[in-house]
Design a protein around this motif. Sequence first.
Motif, mmCIF file in Angstrom:
data_model
loop_
_atom_site.group_PDB
_atom_site.id
_atom_site.type_symbol
_atom_site.label_atom_id
_atom_site.label_comp_id
_atom_site.label_asym_id
_atom_site.label_seq_id
_atom_site.Cartn_x
_atom_site.Cartn_y
_atom_site.Cartn_z
ATOM 1 N N UNK A 56 47.212 71.951 45.115
ATOM 2 C CA UNK A 56 48.469 71.483 44.582
ATOM 3 C C UNK A 56 48.585 69.977 44.625
ATOM 4 N N UNK A 57 49.266 69.424 43.653
ATOM 5 C CA UNK A 57 49.586 68.003 43.641
ATOM 6 C C UNK A 57 51.061 67.840 43.290
ATOM 7 N N UNK A 58 51.610 66.742 43.720
ATOM 8 C CA UNK A 58 53.017 66.455 43.478
ATOM 9 C C UNK A 58 53.129 64.963 43.229
ATOM 10 N N UNK A 59 53.928 64.580 42.246
ATOM 11 C CA UNK A 59 54.030 63.179 41.883
ATOM 12 C C UNK A 59 55.490 62.757 41.733
ATOM 13 N N UNK A 60 55.714 61.501 41.989
ATOM 14 C CA UNK A 60 57.015 60.929 41.676
ATOM 15 C C UNK A 60 57.173 60.903 40.158
ATOM 16 N N UNK A 61 58.388 61.051 39.709
ATOM 17 C CA UNK A 61 58.639 61.069 38.263
ATOM 18 C C UNK A 61 58.135 59.800 37.584
ATOM 19 N N UNK A 62 58.207 58.696 38.297
ATOM 20 C CA UNK A 62 57.843 57.407 37.699
ATOM 21 C C UNK A 62 56.359 57.294 37.380
ATOM 22 N N UNK A 63 55.537 58.135 37.991
ATOM 23 C CA UNK A 63 54.093 58.042 37.757
ATOM 24 C C UNK A 63 53.516 59.313 37.142
ATOM 25 N N UNK A 64 54.326 60.309 36.998
ATOM 26 C CA UNK A 64 53.850 61.589 36.477
ATOM 27 C C UNK A 64 53.253 61.407 35.086
ATOM 28 N N UNK A 89 54.659 48.992 38.473
ATOM 29 C CA UNK A 89 53.754 49.638 39.427
ATOM 30 C C UNK A 89 53.240 48.648 40.476
ATOM 31 N N UNK A 90 53.569 47.385 40.318
ATOM 32 C CA UNK A 90 53.130 46.370 41.263
ATOM 33 C C UNK A 90 53.685 46.651 42.650
ATOM 34 N N UNK A 91 52.787 46.759 43.623
ATOM 35 C CA UNK A 91 53.195 47.095 44.994
ATOM 36 C C UNK A 91 51.963 47.110 45.889
ATOM 37 N N UNK A 92 52.217 47.201 47.177
ATOM 38 C CA UNK A 92 51.158 47.544 48.118
ATOM 39 C C UNK A 92 51.106 49.058 48.198
ATOM 40 N N UNK A 93 49.928 49.597 48.028
ATOM 41 C CA UNK A 93 49.740 51.046 48.024
ATOM 42 C C UNK A 93 49.111 51.487 49.340
ATOM 43 N N UNK A 94 49.695 52.536 49.901
ATOM 44 C CA UNK A 94 49.243 53.076 51.181
ATOM 45 C C UNK A 94 48.837 54.536 51.038
ATOM 46 N N UNK A 95 47.735 54.896 51.657
ATOM 47 C CA UNK A 95 47.406 56.308 51.779
ATOM 48 C C UNK A 95 47.829 56.768 53.173
ATOM 49 N N UNK A 96 48.120 58.049 53.265
ATOM 50 C CA UNK A 96 48.611 58.584 54.522
ATOM 51 C C UNK A 96 48.191 60.034 54.681
ATOM 52 N N UNK A 97 48.062 60.452 55.922
ATOM 53 C CA UNK A 97 47.667 61.828 56.241
ATOM 54 C C UNK A 97 48.724 62.461 57.125
ATOM 55 N N UNK A 98 49.104 63.690 56.785
ATOM 56 C CA UNK A 98 50.118 64.373 57.567
ATOM 57 C C UNK A 98 49.956 65.869 57.502
ATOM 58 N N UNK A 99 50.774 66.540 58.265
ATOM 59 C CA UNK A 99 50.698 68.000 58.306
ATOM 60 C C UNK A 99 52.029 68.641 57.929
ATOM 61 N N UNK A 100 52.785 67.949 57.141
ATOM 62 C CA UNK A 100 54.089 68.477 56.744
ATOM 63 C C UNK A 100 53.926 69.710 55.867
ATOM 64 N N UNK A 101 54.972 70.497 55.816
ATOM 65 C CA UNK A 101 55.009 71.575 54.842
ATOM 66 C C UNK A 101 54.929 70.948 53.448
ATOM 67 N N UNK A 102 54.300 71.656 52.540
ATOM 68 C CA UNK A 102 54.027 71.079 51.215
ATOM 69 C C UNK A 102 55.310 70.606 50.533
ATOM 70 N N UNK A 103 56.368 71.330 50.734
ATOM 71 C CA UNK A 103 57.625 70.974 50.095
ATOM 72 C C UNK A 103 58.223 69.678 50.599
ATOM 73 N N UNK A 104 57.733 69.178 51.727
ATOM 74 C CA UNK A 104 58.244 67.937 52.310
ATOM 75 C C UNK A 104 57.244 66.792 52.188
ATOM 76 N N UNK A 105 56.255 66.951 51.368
ATOM 77 C CA UNK A 105 55.166 65.966 51.286
ATOM 78 C C UNK A 105 55.624 64.604 50.794
ATOM 79 N N UNK A 106 56.817 64.523 50.238
ATOM 80 C CA UNK A 106 57.322 63.250 49.732
ATOM 81 C C UNK A 106 57.974 62.412 50.827
ATOM 82 N N UNK A 107 58.103 62.958 52.033
ATOM 83 C CA UNK A 107 58.785 62.266 53.123
ATOM 84 C C UNK A 107 57.794 61.472 53.961
ATOM 85 N N UNK A 108 57.911 60.160 53.919
ATOM 86 C CA UNK A 108 56.925 59.340 54.617
ATOM 87 C C UNK A 108 57.002 59.520 56.132
#
Length: 124
Positions: A56-64, A89-108
């Motif tokens: 599964x993948x999930x995207x913000x509307x702005x980049x979908x 789209x100009x920004x600092x981009x960060x990757x992150x790893x977590x174990x959240x439930x999939x439905x909460x994957x948007x929460x940093x």
Amino acid sequence: VQLQASGGGLVQAGDSLRLSCAASGGSLRSYVMGWFRQPSGKERKFVGAVSRNSGGTNYADSVKGRFTISRDNSKNTVNLQMNNLKPEDTAVYYCAAGTSAWGSAYLDRLYYYWGQGTQVTVSS
């Protein structure tokens, strides 16, 4: 787990960039992987996430439709393919790893490990 993001740069509107996130010190197999971005002077926001098994993948509307996240658990890497880039789209981009439930994957706040960030600048 240590995460190292790379691939940022200065591009023009309409160009593409591919960001990579490489992990060391542990396997990413158990983690939901997310990408977030933070424009200068603004708060960090969710860009997208990929589930543990790439099911599964999930995207913000702005980049979908423009951004695609993929992962290769055998190589311990996650990528963010960014097409048709826009100045916003100009920004600092960060990757992150977590174990959240999939439905909460948007929460940093639910991510445990963060890369150092890579700057993406899109000129108009």
